[in-house]
Design a protein around this motif. Structure first.
Motif, PDB file in Angstrom:
ATOM      1  N   LEU A  10       5.785   7.484  -9.102  1.00  0.00           N
ATOM      2  CA  LEU A  10       5.453   6.191  -8.512  1.00  0.00           C
ATOM      3  C   LEU A  10       6.068   6.047  -7.129  1.00  0.00           C
ATOM      4  O   LEU A  10       5.426   5.552  -6.192  1.00  0.00           O
ATOM      5  N   HIS A  11       7.311   6.480  -6.987  1.00  0.00           N
ATOM      6  CA  HIS A  11       7.978   6.386  -5.692  1.00  0.00           C
ATOM      7  C   HIS A  11       7.203   7.177  -4.641  1.00  0.00           C
ATOM      8  O   HIS A  11       6.987   6.690  -3.516  1.00  0.00           O
ATOM      9  N   ALA A  12       6.779   8.393  -5.002  1.00  0.00           N
ATOM     10  CA  ALA A  12       6.002   9.219  -4.068  1.00  0.00           C
ATOM     11  C   ALA A  12       4.670   8.548  -3.729  1.00  0.00           C
ATOM     12  O   ALA A  12       4.229   8.557  -2.568  1.00  0.00           O
ATOM     13  N   ARG A  13       4.043   7.949  -4.739  1.00  0.00           N
ATOM     14  CA  ARG A  13       2.765   7.255  -4.499  1.00  0.00           C
ATOM     15  C   ARG A  13       2.983   6.049  -3.595  1.00  0.00           C
ATOM     16  O   ARG A  13       2.156   5.761  -2.709  1.00  0.00           O
ATOM     17  N   PHE A  14       4.083   5.357  -3.777  1.00  0.00           N
ATOM     18  CA  PHE A  14       4.363   4.176  -2.953  1.00  0.00           C
ATOM     19  C   PHE A  14       4.686   4.580  -1.509  1.00  0.00           C
ATOM     20  O   PHE A  14       4.411   3.813  -0.579  1.00  0.00           O
ATOM     21  N   TYR A  57       3.721  -3.443   2.768  1.00  0.00           N
ATOM     22  CA  TYR A  57       4.511  -2.967   1.633  1.00  0.00           C
ATOM     23  C   TYR A  57       5.723  -2.205   2.168  1.00  0.00           C
ATOM     24  O   TYR A  57       5.644  -1.528   3.197  1.00  0.00           O
ATOM     25  N   ARG A  58       6.818  -2.287   1.449  1.00  0.00           N
ATOM     26  CA  ARG A  58       8.050  -1.607   1.877  1.00  0.00           C
ATOM     27  C   ARG A  58       8.844  -1.171   0.644  1.00  0.00           C
ATOM     28  O   ARG A  58       8.976  -1.942  -0.315  1.00  0.00           O
ATOM     29  N   LEU A  59       9.343   0.042   0.672  1.00  0.00           N
ATOM     30  CA  LEU A  59      10.229   0.511  -0.391  1.00  0.00           C
ATOM     31  C   LEU A  59      11.634  -0.022  -0.149  1.00  0.00           C
ATOM     32  O   LEU A  59      12.107  -0.052   0.989  1.00  0.00           O
ATOM     33  N   ALA A  60      12.314  -0.425  -1.220  1.00  0.00           N
ATOM     34  CA  ALA A  60      13.667  -0.960  -1.085  1.00  0.00           C
ATOM     35  C   ALA A  60      14.688   0.121  -0.780  1.00  0.00           C
ATOM     36  O   ALA A  60      15.773  -0.167  -0.274  1.00  0.00           O
ATOM     37  N   SER A  61      14.366   1.377  -1.098  1.00  0.00           N
ATOM     38  CA  SER A  61      15.288   2.487  -0.845  1.00  0.00           C
ATOM     39  C   SER A  61      14.486   3.741  -0.552  1.00  0.00           C
ATOM     40  O   SER A  61      13.325   3.874  -0.960  1.00  0.00           O
ATOM     41  N   PHE A  76      17.252   4.102 -14.044  1.00  0.00           N
ATOM     42  CA  PHE A  76      16.684   4.892 -12.950  1.00  0.00           C
ATOM     43  C   PHE A  76      15.427   4.164 -12.501  1.00  0.00           C
ATOM     44  O   PHE A  76      14.533   3.903 -13.308  1.00  0.00           O
ATOM     45  N   HIS A  77      15.373   3.789 -11.218  1.00  0.00           N
ATOM     46  CA  HIS A  77      14.282   2.922 -10.796  1.00  0.00           C
ATOM     47  C   HIS A  77      13.888   3.138  -9.350  1.00  0.00           C
ATOM     48  O   HIS A  77      14.642   3.705  -8.549  1.00  0.00           O
ATOM     49  N   THR A  78      12.716   2.633  -9.017  1.00  0.00           N
ATOM     50  CA  THR A  78      12.299   2.442  -7.632  1.00  0.00           C
ATOM     51  C   THR A  78      11.804   1.015  -7.491  1.00  0.00           C
ATOM     52  O   THR A  78      11.343   0.409  -8.477  1.00  0.00           O
ATOM     53  N   LYS A  79      11.920   0.462  -6.283  1.00  0.00           N
ATOM     54  CA  LYS A  79      11.480  -0.913  -6.036  1.00  0.00           C
ATOM     55  C   LYS A  79      10.531  -0.938  -4.854  1.00  0.00           C
ATOM     56  O   LYS A  79      10.803  -0.317  -3.814  1.00  0.00           O
ATOM     57  N   LEU A  80       9.453  -1.684  -5.013  1.00  0.00           N
ATOM     58  CA  LEU A  80       8.475  -1.862  -3.951  1.00  0.00           C
ATOM     59  C   LEU A  80       8.376  -3.344  -3.619  1.00  0.00           C
ATOM     60  O   LEU A  80       8.354  -4.193  -4.520  1.00  0.00           O
ATOM     61  N   ILE A  81       8.321  -3.650  -2.322  1.00  0.00           N
ATOM     62  CA  ILE A  81       8.288  -5.027  -1.843  1.00  0.00           C
ATOM     63  C   ILE A  81       6.950  -5.290  -1.161  1.00  0.00           C
ATOM     64  O   ILE A  81       6.502  -4.503  -0.313  1.00  0.00           O
ATOM     65  N   ASN A  82       6.301  -6.382  -1.538  1.00  0.00           N
ATOM     66  CA  ASN A  82       5.105  -6.866  -0.856  1.00  0.00           C
ATOM     67  C   ASN A  82       5.561  -7.993   0.062  1.00  0.00           C
ATOM     68  O   ASN A  82       5.831  -9.104  -0.392  1.00  0.00           O
TER      69      ASN A  82
END
Length: 271
Positions: free
Chosen positions: A221-225, A235-239, A251-257
């Protein structure tokens, strides 16, 4: 919050200001009035967060977040069909020790407001990841609370960010009225969506969390984002990379709209 509850808090505030002097001073809380304001704001945020965690299906959150992104919706929708929100995370303004001290009163009132049984079933408290603390610029503690509510268990994730606060004396005015008629049991939730926007607008780290099954799913998902962010700059990744928190083994990824002012965490547990 009722007048009786506020009077009880007033009677306790002086002692609290003495007992928790250092952590409250670090948040720029020095007076009874300031302490009452953060109590009221936190209470309202927690009540509406409980309603949101209980009522919003994961698929609806994904649809709102990726509105207009048909390809992304087609990819993600099957993963979250008929699933619930994993948790809702947000900042609380008072130190976590005071949150714990007020549980009995808060959840007693929640039972009255919502018309259902509300009971804390589990609590986990731990430091936020270094990546999160770098993001907010301050040491942060997290407390996860599992709440049994209306024959379902929901989870809230509370952030205690150790930084000075700037609370308006009228910050919570107007919202208390909307708490008077909330009745989850009857499905009557007047003003809930509007009040959510009001209460959480000034909270830059509040988010929905959706559970995925494996660490590889988080990485994919992180790679797709990353591709999505390159194509759609709102859209922006938090990290830069997925985050592992050794304290809770998440273990997570965060996406910001940024247009919708929404953030979703896609999280799994490491075993």
């Amino acid at each position: 919050m009722t007048n009786n509850r506020l009077q009880t808090l007033c009677n306790e505030c002086e002692q609290m200001l003495h007992t928790w002097r250092e952590p409250l001073a670090a948040k720029n809380i020095h007076t009874q009035q300031a302490l009452l304001e953060i109590f009221k704001l936190d209470f309202e945020k927690i009540i509406h967060a409980m309603l949101e965690a209980h009522s919003r299906p994961a698929q609806q959150i994904v649809a709102d977040f990726f509105h207009g992104q048909t390809e992304m919706l087609d990819e993600l929708a099957p993963d979250f069909q008929d699933k619930r929100l994993y948790h809702l995370g947000f900042e609380v303004l008072e130190p976590l020790d005071l949150v714990l001290q007020g549980f009995d009163n808060w959840f007693g009132k929640a039972r009255q407001l919502l018309g259902v049984n509300v009971q804390v079933s589990k609590i986990l408290r731990f430091p936020a990841s270094q990546a999160f603390q770098d993001r907010v610029g301050a040491y942060t503690e997290i407390m996860r609370i599992w709440i049994h509510m209306d024959q379902r268990t929901i989870m809230l994730e509370l952030f205690d960010i150790h930084h000075p606060l700037h609370i308006s004396p009228t910050a919570s005015n107007g919202n208390n009225r909307l708490l008077q008629n909330l009745r989850l049991q009857s499905g009557y939730l007047p003003g809930h969506r509007r009040t959510m926007r009001q209460l959480f607008h000034a909270d830059p780290i509040w988010h929905y969390a959706l559970y995925v099954n494996t660490p590889d799913k988080v990485r994919n998902l992180h790679a797709r984002f990353q591709t999505l962010v390159a194509q759609r700059p709102h859209y922006r990744l938090a990290s830069a990379n997925p985050i592992e928190n050794k304290h809770d083994k998440s273990f997570h990824t965060k996406l910001i709209n940024q247009n919708a002012q929404l953030e979703i965490e896609f999280v799994t547990q490491l075993h």
